[in-house]
Write a protein that holds these residues in place. Sequence first.
Motif, short mmCIF file in Angstrom:
data_model
loop_
_atom_site.label_atom_id
_atom_site.label_comp_id
_atom_site.label_asym_id
_atom_site.label_seq_id
_atom_site.Cartn_x
_atom_site.Cartn_y
_atom_site.Cartn_z
N GLY A 155 22.26 46.23 59.17
CA GLY A 155 21.37 46.65 58.11
C GLY A 155 21.46 45.68 56.95
N ASN A 156 20.61 45.88 56.00
CA ASN A 156 20.62 45.02 54.83
C ASN A 156 21.33 45.72 53.70
OD1 ASN A 156 19.15 43.02 56.10
ND2 ASN A 156 17.19 43.93 55.54
N LEU A 157 22.23 45.03 53.12
CA LEU A 157 22.96 45.54 51.97
C LEU A 157 22.85 44.47 50.90
CD1 LEU A 157 24.88 47.60 50.66
CD2 LEU A 157 26.77 46.28 51.63
N GLN A 158 22.28 44.84 49.78
CA GLN A 158 22.13 43.88 48.71
C GLN A 158 23.08 44.26 47.59
OE1 GLN A 158 18.04 43.75 47.60
NE2 GLN A 158 17.40 42.79 49.52
N VAL A 159 23.83 43.31 47.17
CA VAL A 159 24.76 43.52 46.08
C VAL A 159 24.24 42.72 44.89
CG1 VAL A 159 27.12 43.20 45.29
CG2 VAL A 159 26.68 43.78 47.68
#
Length: 172
Positions: free
Chosen positions: A139-143
């Motif tokens: 999945g995409n996890l943006q920090v």
Amino acid sequence: MTDATPQPDRINLPDHAAPKRPRVWTPERRAEAWERLLQHIADGGSLDAFCALTDTPSKPTVFEWIRSDPQLANDYARAREVQGDSYADKVADAAQQVLAGKLDAQAGRTAIDALKWLAAKRKPKVYGDRIDANVNLNGNLQVGWVIDLSPSGPVIEGEGATVIEGRTSADE
């Protein structure tokens, strides 16, 4: 005077000289020896026992072959995994011998424990005791950074200066 102490009979020990080994392994002989080795390992035999046979490579030669050829290393690793299945089959055979009275229960327990341990080491995904709790998430996890620029305390405005938590803008 002679010594009256009886002397033990002379023990005939087996000849410990290494079997005759060819100094040069032709590709055909090497391939044949390699297939025999893989079959021996897959059947539950040891590398030491194989190398003790006549017309087989020495242990250092086998390790050199494994180091020098990735395909041979892969084949050897697969044979070791299959060896785990062979050990698991031997566990069932030992249990049957105990049940039939052909093997002492304590000896059977010792053999079964050793074979189970070997099977777990050779093929841990199938026979190992550990439960794999690794989770793969895709999945995409943006920090990112969130900076709150609003004042953290009460704002008091007075004659030409803004006071924020005891400091005035005139202090800066």
